[in-house]
Design an enzyme around this catalytic site. Structure first.
Site, PDB file in Angstrom:
ATOM      1  N   SER A 142       0.861  -1.094   0.024  1.00 32.21           N
ATOM      2  CA  SER A 142      -0.050  -0.024  -0.103  1.00 32.21           C
ATOM      3  C   SER A 142       0.933   1.242   0.125  1.00 32.21           C
ATOM      4  CB  SER A 142      -0.747  -0.047   1.373  1.00 32.21           C
ATOM      5  OG  SER A 142      -1.461   1.382   1.551  1.00 32.21           O
ATOM      6  N   TYR A 155      -1.084  -0.444  10.550  1.00 32.49           N
ATOM      7  CA  TYR A 155      -1.491  -0.895   9.129  1.00 32.49           C
ATOM      8  C   TYR A 155      -0.356  -0.309   8.223  1.00 32.49           C
ATOM      9  CZ  TYR A 155      -3.694  -1.310   4.455  1.00 32.49           C
ATOM     10  OH  TYR A 155      -3.855  -1.471   3.132  1.00 32.49           O
TER      11      TYR A 155
HETATM   12  N1  NAP Z   1      -8.911  -0.677  -0.723  1.00 32.95           N
HETATM   13  C1  NAP Z   1      -7.887   0.118  -0.610  1.00 32.95           C
HETATM   14  O1  NAP Z   1      -7.954   1.266  -0.502  1.00 32.95           O
HETATM   15  C2  NAP Z   1      -6.441  -0.444  -0.506  1.00 32.95           C
HETATM   16  C3  NAP Z   1      -5.216   0.202  -0.836  1.00 32.95           C
HETATM   17  C4  NAP Z   1      -3.949  -0.160  -0.433  1.00 32.95           C
HETATM   18  C5  NAP Z   1      -3.993  -1.575  -0.208  1.00 32.95           C
HETATM   19  N2  NAP Z   1      -5.156  -2.218  -0.113  1.00 32.95           N
HETATM   20  C6  NAP Z   1      -4.731  -3.794   0.041  1.00 32.95           C
HETATM   21  O2  NAP Z   1      -5.288  -4.532  -0.922  1.00 32.95           O
HETATM   22  C7  NAP Z   1      -5.604  -5.812  -0.348  1.00 32.95           C
HETATM   23  C8  NAP Z   1      -7.051  -6.323  -0.772  1.00 32.95           C
HETATM   24  O3  NAP Z   1      -7.880  -5.229  -0.047  1.00 32.95           O
HETATM   25  P1  NAP Z   1      -9.245  -4.889  -0.704  1.00 32.95           P
HETATM   26  O4  NAP Z   1      -9.172  -3.488  -0.786  1.00 32.95           O
HETATM   27  O5  NAP Z   1      -9.790  -5.559  -1.663  1.00 32.95           O
HETATM   28  O6  NAP Z   1     -10.296  -5.215   0.398  1.00 32.95           O
HETATM   29  P2  NAP Z   1     -11.648  -6.425   0.608  1.00 32.95           P
HETATM   30  O7  NAP Z   1     -12.574  -6.046  -0.290  1.00 32.95           O
HETATM   31  O8  NAP Z   1     -12.118  -6.127   2.043  1.00 32.95           O
HETATM   32  O9  NAP Z   1     -10.713  -7.560   0.287  1.00 32.95           O
HETATM   33  C9  NAP Z   1     -10.049  -8.153   1.485  1.00 32.95           C
HETATM   34  C10 NAP Z   1      -9.936  -9.653   1.132  1.00 32.95           C
HETATM   35  O10 NAP Z   1      -9.038 -10.429   2.360  1.00 32.95           O
HETATM   36  C11 NAP Z   1      -9.783 -11.349   2.562  1.00 32.95           C
HETATM   37  N3  NAP Z   1      -9.478 -11.782   4.168  1.00 32.95           N
HETATM   38  C12 NAP Z   1      -9.563 -10.765   5.056  1.00 32.95           C
HETATM   39  N4  NAP Z   1      -9.358 -11.234   6.142  1.00 32.95           N
HETATM   40  C13 NAP Z   1      -8.917 -12.700   5.944  1.00 32.95           C
HETATM   41  C14 NAP Z   1      -8.381 -13.796   6.663  1.00 32.95           C
HETATM   42  N5  NAP Z   1      -8.282 -13.623   8.108  1.00 32.95           N
HETATM   43  N6  NAP Z   1      -8.374 -14.816   6.057  1.00 32.95           N
HETATM   44  C15 NAP Z   1      -8.444 -14.959   4.669  1.00 32.95           C
HETATM   45  N7  NAP Z   1      -8.777 -13.908   4.032  1.00 32.95           N
HETATM   46  C16 NAP Z   1      -9.095 -12.857   4.591  1.00 32.95           C
HETATM   47  C17 NAP Z   1     -11.302 -11.113   2.552  1.00 32.95           C
HETATM   48  O11 NAP Z   1     -12.072 -12.150   2.474  1.00 32.95           O
HETATM   49  P3  NAP Z   1     -13.085 -12.811   3.487  1.00 32.95           P
HETATM   50  O12 NAP Z   1     -13.615 -11.887   4.353  1.00 32.95           O
HETATM   51  O13 NAP Z   1     -13.784 -13.782   2.850  1.00 32.95           O
HETATM   52  O14 NAP Z   1     -11.838 -13.799   4.269  1.00 32.95           O
HETATM   53  C18 NAP Z   1     -11.191 -10.401   1.118  1.00 32.95           C
HETATM   54  O15 NAP Z   1     -11.267 -11.195   0.097  1.00 32.95           O
HETATM   55  C19 NAP Z   1      -5.139  -5.549   1.045  1.00 32.95           C
HETATM   56  O16 NAP Z   1      -3.977  -6.302   1.483  1.00 32.95           O
HETATM   57  C20 NAP Z   1      -5.368  -4.116   1.283  1.00 32.95           C
HETATM   58  O17 NAP Z   1      -4.434  -3.958   2.685  1.00 32.95           O
HETATM   59  C21 NAP Z   1      -6.228  -1.830  -0.334  1.00 32.95           C
END
Ligand code: NAP
Length: 267
Positions: A142, A155
């Protein structure tokens, strides 16, 4: 669509958001998939849809990567499945609260997922890649990894770990035909924000990228052979200058004498 298989991509956090879009894009690029997350029903739905659309072989593993036994099951797959050519370490959670408003147990859970699971899955994948003569890892970090003041500090720290770990692995594995990319998204329109404690509607829209655009840009960076991809950064030269400044520091970070400015009191 029939396309020659590029091997299997194992994607964590594939049940929603960025991970689900990687699943879509990689299936269309000819990868078979292993999709990992906790929500079995969502994984099954996505797998069925993508199989129908692309004809790729798609497996799902319902696992809580914060749980040692579940994580161990996924590590075992990475150890044993020789068809795996790509690991996408995407599962992660964030927080938007400052230290005084954060629950330390939640912080520990975040470290378990963002740092510990990513580390163990990488350790599980790399020996097989070395043995088979190649492979790739995409680590979703990130921008808070280099700007930890922006959101919650744990984070930011967890994503700084992902960036540092990636830089180290790139150096260690450069001769092993293993590509490792760190992706540093800025704010991206997914469920992440609601789960982290700030509804997406409260984030200024001019800094939020649609998740599809973020993943397509990150994959373009992957195709260019980039080691670090920041999807929104307008001028790549800004990252190059940042990296050049870091490289310039390295030879002077460990010397046998303190710097002159600290020597006034030393006899
Ligand atoms: N959205 C942003 O602004 C942003 C910016 C920078 C980086 N990121 C990074 O992008 C990545 C994906 O996030 P996203 O934005 O796509 O958010 P998201 O839609 O909330 O997706 C998170 C994913 O991780 C899974 N997950 C959460 N806890 C888990 C656990 N304990 N075990 C296994 N799977 C788990 C969730 O599925 P389940 O709930 O089904 O387990 C979901 O598939 C993350 O690493 C986040 O830090 C996001």
């Amino acid at each position: 669509m029939t396309q020659h298989s590029k091997g299997t991509a194992l994607i964590t956090g594939a049940s929603s958001g960025i991970g689900a879009i990687y699943a879509n894009r990689l299936a269309r690029r000819g990868y078979d998939l292993i999709l990992v997350a906790r929500n079995h029903a969502r994984l099954d739905g996505l797998a069925k849809r993508l199989t129908d659309e692309t004809g790729r072989a798609i497996e799902v593993i319902a696992a809580d990567l914060g749980n040692k036994a579940d994580l161990g099951r996924v590590e075992k797959v990475l150890h044993q499945d020789a068809s795996i050519t790509l690991l996408v370490n995407n599962a992660g959670v964030g927080a938007t609260t400052p230290l005084l408003a954060s629950d330390v147990d939640k912080m520990e859970e975040m470290i378990a997922l963002n740092v510990n699971a990513l580390t163990r899955l990488t350790y599980a994948a790399v020996p097989g890649f070395v043995e088979r003569g190649g492979g790739a890892i995409i680590n979703i970090a990130s921008i808070v990894g280099i700007a930890p003041e922006v959101l919650n500090g744990v984070y930011g720290g967890s994503k700084a770990f992902v960036l540092a770990f990636t830089l180290s692995l790139q150096k260690e594995l450069v001769d092993r035909n293993i590509r490792i990319q760190a992706v540093l998204p800025g704010a991206t329109a997914t469920d992440f924000w609601g789960i982290a404690g700030t509804p997406l509607e409260h984030v200024p829209s001019e800094i939020v990228m649609p998740a599809e655009d973020m993943v397509d840009a990150a994959l373009a960076g992957f195709d260019f052979g980039e080691r670090i991809t920041i999807p929104s950064l307008p001028d790549a030269a800004d990252w190059d200058a940042y990296e050049a400044a870091r490289q310039k520091l390295i030879p002077n970070l460990s010397l046998n004498v303190p710097a002159t400015r600290y020597r006034a009191g030393i006899s």
